[in-house]
Design a protein around this motif. Sequence first.
Motif, PDB file in Angstrom:
ATOM      1  N   TRP A   2       3.937 -54.342 -27.381  1.00 43.42           N
ATOM      2  CA  TRP A   2       2.604 -54.724 -26.901  1.00 43.42           C
ATOM      3  C   TRP A   2       1.731 -55.383 -27.958  1.00 43.42           C
ATOM      4  CZ3 TRP A   2       0.256 -50.375 -23.344  1.00 43.42           C
ATOM      5  CH2 TRP A   2       1.132 -50.154 -22.276  1.00 43.42           C
ATOM      6  N   ARG A  33       3.195 -55.690 -19.174  1.00 39.64           N
ATOM      7  CA  ARG A  33       2.205 -55.291 -18.172  1.00 39.64           C
ATOM      8  C   ARG A  33       1.059 -54.459 -18.763  1.00 39.64           C
ATOM      9  NH1 ARG A  33       4.824 -53.311 -12.830  1.00 39.64           N
ATOM     10  NH2 ARG A  33       5.743 -55.369 -13.063  1.00 39.64           N
ATOM     11  N   GLY A  34       1.409 -53.523 -19.643  1.00 41.82           N
ATOM     12  CA  GLY A  34       0.382 -52.654 -20.219  1.00 41.82           C
ATOM     13  C   GLY A  34      -0.636 -53.455 -21.018  1.00 41.82           C
ATOM     14  N   ALA A  48      -1.354 -56.626 -20.587  1.00 43.65           N
ATOM     15  CA  ALA A  48      -2.132 -57.432 -19.644  1.00 43.65           C
ATOM     16  C   ALA A  48      -3.240 -56.570 -19.014  1.00 43.65           C
ATOM     17  CB  ALA A  48      -1.212 -57.992 -18.557  1.00 43.65           C
ATOM     18  N   LEU A  49      -2.897 -55.345 -18.641  1.00 40.57           N
ATOM     19  CA  LEU A  49      -3.896 -54.462 -18.028  1.00 40.57           C
ATOM     20  C   LEU A  49      -4.996 -54.116 -19.031  1.00 40.57           C
ATOM     21  CD1 LEU A  49      -1.685 -52.001 -15.938  1.00 40.57           C
ATOM     22  CD2 LEU A  49      -3.408 -53.616 -15.086  1.00 40.57           C
ATOM     23  N   GLY A  50      -4.579 -53.837 -20.278  1.00 35.81           N
ATOM     24  CA  GLY A  50      -5.545 -53.481 -21.319  1.00 35.81           C
ATOM     25  C   GLY A  50      -6.522 -54.623 -21.578  1.00 35.81           C
ATOM     26  N   SER A 108      -7.242 -57.098 -19.570  1.00 33.20           N
ATOM     27  CA  SER A 108      -8.070 -57.321 -18.372  1.00 33.20           C
ATOM     28  C   SER A 108      -9.216 -56.317 -18.364  1.00 33.20           C
ATOM     29  CB  SER A 108      -7.259 -57.142 -17.092  1.00 33.20           C
ATOM     30  OG  SER A 108      -6.113 -57.928 -17.136  1.00 33.20           O
ATOM     31  N   ALA A 109      -8.895 -55.048 -18.674  1.00 37.13           N
ATOM     32  CA  ALA A 109      -9.933 -54.015 -18.665  1.00 37.13           C
ATOM     33  C   ALA A 109     -10.992 -54.322 -19.726  1.00 37.13           C
ATOM     34  CB  ALA A 109      -9.301 -52.653 -18.916  1.00 37.13           C
TER      35      ALA A 109
END
Length: 529
Positions: A34, A219-220, A222-224, A226-227
Amino acid sequence: MAAGNPVLGALQRPLRLAFAHAEKLLDRVFPGHWNPLYNLGTLGFFMYWIVAGTGIYLYIFFDTGLTEAYDSVEYMTNDQWYLAGVMRSLHRYASDAMVLFMIIHIVREFSLDRYRGSRWFSWLTGAPVIVLLFVSGITGYWLVWDRLAQYIAVKTTEFFDWLPIFGAPIAANFVTPASLDDRFFSLMIFLHIAAPLFLLFMLWIHLQRISRARSNPPRGLALGISAALLALAIVKPAVSQAPADLSVMVTSIKFDWFYIGLYPLVDIWSAGAVWGALAFFGLTLIVMPWMPPMRRPAAAEVHLEHCNGCRRCVEDCPYGAVTMQPRTDGANFDLEATVDPDLCVSCGICSGACPSSMPFRRRSELVSGIELPDFTIADLRRRLHKASEKITGDVRIVLIGCDNAARVERLTGPCVAAVSLPCSGMLPPPFIDYILARGLADGVFITGCREGSCYNRFGQTWANQRIDRERDPYLRRRVPRERIARYWAGPADDRVLAREIEDFAERLRALPAPQAVPDMSVVDKVGAQ
Ligand code: HEM
Ligand code: SF4
Ligand code: SF4
């Protein structure tokens, strides 16, 4: 890392070290693959999709008229803050982040020397991406038609008027409110939509010469991200400045350094000087891959008499340099491997994949189906024997490293001798078996670039999978796993790598003396294992 131009090399070395330290630090925060520094390109893509998605929503509420544009943006920001307002902020911040990721991506590729030789294509196709990204962002600011837009409009047109390409000065459009018409504004809207579309097309071209190109971050991550962007959008929403008014001069504005950071230079220097600097920077970027010295390691070569057409090299080559074609030598196989030297970066990963890279040979000369002329599989066997002879300690370790990661030659000692490969993926698993079975060492320690940051994209992944028996060619089951160690370490990790090797030596000392392994059969047949 291959030595390139001395001037650029002097810039690359400190940058490379700075990245190595930053990567190490971020590896502590971001688990697995990541680390954002290993995902700069994919994060750039991800930002693009956020900008595109939010842009489509904003366009629904955007009023394209010169006088209505500002009000429609105000409506989105204030009246519909909970959705359009958040979208606007995400649109702004993701655009800024895209510039940031792109700049770090360029500097990192440069520091790693990944712009020359067969990699010229990825580098060169990045150049138009820079221009298109700035055109997309700058025209976007223009559409808000506030004081910042006014500043950008006036400065951009003054800047372009320096070039002798327009009959009448285009800055004249922004002298008085009456001089500006809707057509100019429509042109900006057109550019703000067309430039990102063309940018996407250029990004697609950018990835054409590498195989299995990744365009999505883990994915993790990308989510981080985005948040984080969403939190920023809520805590610090993007807002407009006062409406544009061509009857007054803009004296103070809040600045966006990502897109218009160079604008003050037009005043400090002059439009001509900034054009000169941009031309110099652009031309340097374009010619960099061909700057002397033009030494380029020789491309991999196929030896047909040792190729059974198994396709493993095609599957494993990270740069799409190997393809299969109908057999030309009359051998009893349908296909043969063939290398495109223009695409090959000489990483040697293909020879690590080839079933003919089999060191247990007595009767015939050791030649692989595909290998680097400058570092053949026979060279590898010779170097391993030489390394083994140097070990004098109570426990004997062969350390196999990669030219682009921690410098293994610095870690040798009485118990440790090292062989460095162009990439850890070049190591054929039968060689690990060979080292242990022939008693060349008590243990084999394999190292290479940090996890997730392989210089040659997949060398480390393939090496891991082959050793873990997840990918052909598998490491044989009989090889004692306790006599193999792996630690992926960058150029700034010498100390921790030395500690890992010392721990491995301790573990080896505690093991019973190696069992005599039955001598391997003589393997001469193509493809036999
Ligand atoms: C926002 C713009 C950009 C995006 C989204 C982007 C994205 C990417 C991606 C996804 C990769 C492939 C990573 C992989 O799968 O290994 C890549 C590779 C590369 N990019 Fe970019 N890129 C951008 C701009 C640039 C620019 C401006 C340059 C240089 C002028 C550049 C130079 C390179 C090079 C040299 C590689 C190849 C590295 C290798 O050979 O392994 N990129 N880029
Ligand atoms: S050395 Fe082999 S794996 Fe590496 S780029 Fe060349 S053909 Fe592909
Ligand atoms: S035998 Fe070797 S060179 Fe031939 S296709 Fe298989 S991996 Fe490639």
